[in-house]
Motif scaffolding. Sequence first.
Motif, PDB file in Angstrom:
ATOM      1  N   GLN A   1       1.120  -1.108  -0.044  1.00 56.89           N
ATOM      2  CA  GLN A   1       0.155   0.023   0.094  1.00 56.89           C
ATOM      3  C   GLN A   1       0.933   0.649  -0.103  1.00 56.89           C
ATOM      4  O   GLN A   1       2.613   1.576   0.148  1.00 56.89           O
ATOM      5  N   VAL A   2       0.679   2.216  -0.963  1.00 57.95           N
ATOM      6  CA  VAL A   2       0.997   3.405  -0.656  1.00 57.95           C
ATOM      7  C   VAL A   2       0.300   4.427  -0.196  1.00 57.95           C
ATOM      8  O   VAL A   2      -1.434   4.380  -0.211  1.00 57.95           O
ATOM      9  N   GLN A   3       0.607   5.798   0.712  1.00 59.23           N
ATOM     10  CA  GLN A   3      -0.145   6.116   0.971  1.00 59.23           C
ATOM     11  C   GLN A   3       0.008   7.535   0.507  1.00 59.23           C
ATOM     12  O   GLN A   3       1.436   8.437   0.594  1.00 59.23           O
ATOM     13  N   LEU A   4      -0.725   8.779   0.132  1.00 60.33           N
ATOM     14  CA  LEU A   4      -0.890   9.871   0.151  1.00 60.33           C
ATOM     15  C   LEU A   4      -1.484  10.846   0.520  1.00 60.33           C
ATOM     16  O   LEU A   4      -2.127  10.809   0.682  1.00 60.33           O
ATOM     17  N   LYS A   5      -0.631  12.066   0.617  1.00 54.99           N
ATOM     18  CA  LYS A   5      -1.040  13.174   1.624  1.00 54.99           C
ATOM     19  C   LYS A   5      -0.356  14.741   0.256  1.00 54.99           C
ATOM     20  O   LYS A   5       0.620  14.863   0.536  1.00 54.99           O
ATOM     21  N   GLU A   6      -1.622  15.120   0.075  1.00 53.93           N
ATOM     22  CA  GLU A   6      -1.120  16.367  -0.351  1.00 53.93           C
ATOM     23  C   GLU A   6      -1.502  17.883   0.077  1.00 53.93           C
ATOM     24  O   GLU A   6      -2.044  17.886   1.806  1.00 53.93           O
ATOM     25  N   SER A   7      -0.714  18.776  -0.258  1.00 51.51           N
ATOM     26  CA  SER A   7      -0.464  19.359   0.780  1.00 51.51           C
ATOM     27  C   SER A   7      -0.417  21.116   0.219  1.00 51.51           C
ATOM     28  O   SER A   7       0.010  21.069  -0.914  1.00 51.51           O
ATOM     29  N   GLY A   8      -0.806  22.435   0.442  1.00 44.90           N
ATOM     30  CA  GLY A   8      -0.288  23.511   0.137  1.00 44.90           C
ATOM     31  C   GLY A   8      -1.133  24.221  -0.802  1.00 44.90           C
ATOM     32  O   GLY A   8      -1.273  25.149  -1.698  1.00 44.90           O
TER      33      GLY A   8
ATOM     34  N   CYS B   1       3.132  16.768  -2.910  1.00 38.99           N
ATOM     35  CA  CYS B   1       2.819  15.434  -2.097  1.00 38.99           C
ATOM     36  C   CYS B   1       3.573  14.413  -1.821  1.00 38.99           C
ATOM     37  O   CYS B   1       4.657  14.265  -2.246  1.00 38.99           O
ATOM     38  N   ALA B   2       3.680  13.861  -0.427  1.00 40.61           N
ATOM     39  CA  ALA B   2       4.411  13.207   0.508  1.00 40.61           C
ATOM     40  C   ALA B   2       3.778  11.350   0.572  1.00 40.61           C
ATOM     41  O   ALA B   2       2.772  11.215   0.413  1.00 40.61           O
ATOM     42  N   ALA B   3       4.880  10.868  -0.117  1.00 40.14           N
ATOM     43  CA  ALA B   3       4.287   9.477  -0.696  1.00 40.14           C
ATOM     44  C   ALA B   3       5.300   8.280   0.411  1.00 40.14           C
ATOM     45  O   ALA B   3       6.193   9.198   1.361  1.00 40.14           O
ATOM     46  N   SER B   4       4.478   8.007   1.454  1.00 40.71           N
ATOM     47  CA  SER B   4       5.242   6.609   2.355  1.00 40.71           C
ATOM     48  C   SER B   4       4.045   5.173   2.237  1.00 40.71           C
ATOM     49  O   SER B   4       2.592   5.064   1.195  1.00 40.71           O
ATOM     50  N   GLY B   5       4.279   4.456   3.429  1.00 38.91           N
ATOM     51  CA  GLY B   5       4.616   2.819   2.940  1.00 38.91           C
ATOM     52  C   GLY B   5       5.828   2.588   1.886  1.00 38.91           C
ATOM     53  O   GLY B   5       6.510   2.826   1.316  1.00 38.91           O
ATOM     54  N   ARG B   6       4.896   1.402   1.405  1.00 39.55           N
ATOM     55  CA  ARG B   6       5.111   0.941  -0.097  1.00 39.55           C
ATOM     56  C   ARG B   6       6.207   1.831  -1.285  1.00 39.55           C
ATOM     57  O   ARG B   6       4.942   2.457  -1.915  1.00 39.55           O
ATOM     58  N   THR B   7       6.852   1.302  -1.811  1.00 39.74           N
ATOM     59  CA  THR B   7       7.447   2.071  -2.786  1.00 39.74           C
ATOM     60  C   THR B   7       7.597   1.600  -3.785  1.00 39.74           C
ATOM     61  O   THR B   7       8.706   0.044  -3.572  1.00 39.74           O
TER      62      THR B   7
ATOM     63  N   TYR C   1      -3.134   4.317  -6.682  1.00 40.44           N
ATOM     64  CA  TYR C   1      -3.138   5.069  -5.422  1.00 40.44           C
ATOM     65  C   TYR C   1      -3.107   6.738  -5.963  1.00 40.44           C
ATOM     66  O   TYR C   1      -2.887   7.109  -6.557  1.00 40.44           O
ATOM     67  N   TRP C   2      -4.627   6.707  -5.587  1.00 47.88           N
ATOM     68  CA  TRP C   2      -5.002   8.427  -5.045  1.00 47.88           C
ATOM     69  C   TRP C   2      -4.642   9.471  -4.134  1.00 47.88           C
ATOM     70  O   TRP C   2      -4.999   7.935  -2.294  1.00 47.88           O
ATOM     71  N   GLY C   3      -4.368  10.397  -3.370  1.00 47.21           N
ATOM     72  CA  GLY C   3      -4.557  11.168  -2.856  1.00 47.21           C
ATOM     73  C   GLY C   3      -5.602  11.389  -1.760  1.00 47.21           C
ATOM     74  O   GLY C   3      -6.448  10.964  -2.622  1.00 47.21           O
ATOM     75  N   GLN C   4      -6.461  12.168  -0.503  1.00 44.86           N
ATOM     76  CA  GLN C   4      -7.444  13.037  -0.896  1.00 44.86           C
ATOM     77  C   GLN C   4      -7.958  14.472  -1.483  1.00 44.86           C
ATOM     78  O   GLN C   4      -9.235  14.508  -1.315  1.00 44.86           O
TER      79      GLN C   4
ATOM     80  N   ALA D   1     -10.045  23.537  -8.752  1.00 46.51           N
ATOM     81  CA  ALA D   1     -10.111  22.194  -8.645  1.00 46.51           C
ATOM     82  C   ALA D   1      -9.376  22.160  -7.675  1.00 46.51           C
ATOM     83  O   ALA D   1      -9.383  22.250  -6.939  1.00 46.51           O
ATOM     84  N   VAL D   2      -9.891  20.311  -7.072  1.00 40.81           N
ATOM     85  CA  VAL D   2      -9.530  19.817  -6.449  1.00 40.81           C
ATOM     86  C   VAL D   2      -8.198  18.919  -6.917  1.00 40.81           C
ATOM     87  O   VAL D   2      -8.548  18.584  -8.201  1.00 40.81           O
ATOM     88  N   TYR D   3      -7.311  19.655  -6.245  1.00 33.42           N
ATOM     89  CA  TYR D   3      -6.203  18.192  -7.307  1.00 33.42           C
ATOM     90  C   TYR D   3      -5.740  17.492  -6.574  1.00 33.42           C
ATOM     91  O   TYR D   3      -5.230  17.450  -5.193  1.00 33.42           O
ATOM     92  N   TYR D   4      -5.505  16.004  -6.768  1.00 35.41           N
ATOM     93  CA  TYR D   4      -5.314  15.312  -6.346  1.00 35.41           C
ATOM     94  C   TYR D   4      -3.438  14.727  -6.774  1.00 35.41           C
ATOM     95  O   TYR D   4      -3.424  14.742  -7.838  1.00 35.41           O
TER      96      TYR D   4
END
Length: 125
Positions: A1-8, A22-28, A114-117, A92-95
Motif C-alpha cells: 500500500q502507498v499513502q499519499l498526502k497532498e498539501s499547499g 504530495c508526500a508518499a509513504s508506505g511501500r514504494t 493510488y490516490w490522495g485525498q 479545482a481539487v488537485y489530486y
Amino acid sequence: QVQLKESGGGLVQAGGSLSLSCAASGRTFSSLAMGWFRQAPGKEREFVAAIRWSLGSTLYADSVKGRFTISRDNAKTTVYLQMNSLKPEDTAVYYCAVRRVAATLTQDRKLYDYWGQGTQVTVSS
C-alpha cells in the motif's frame, strides 16, 4: 500500500502562484510514476502532469504547459507541482496519484493505482 498526502492548496488571485506537495509513504516502487490530476465541480477528473521517479521525465497537459512544473525529491519521496500564472479555470481539487509500474508516462487516470485525498485550489478573477 502507498499513502499519499497532498498539501499547499489555497486561494490565490489570477496571475498568482501556488505550490502543491504530495508526500508518499508506505511501500514504494523504483519504477513508479507520480502524477497530478484535478477535478472541477461538475467536471471529470483530468490529467495535469506526471513524472517518472527514476528518470525524472515529465508529461504535461496542454492546458498547463509552460505554467506548471512538476518535480520530485527522491530523499523525501515527495512530488511537487509549482503553479504559476494561475487562471480562474485552474480552480479545482488537485489530486496526487501513483502508478506502480510506469514504462511510459500516461494521462489515463485509470492506470494510476493510488490516490490522495485532494487539496483545493481556488483562483479568483
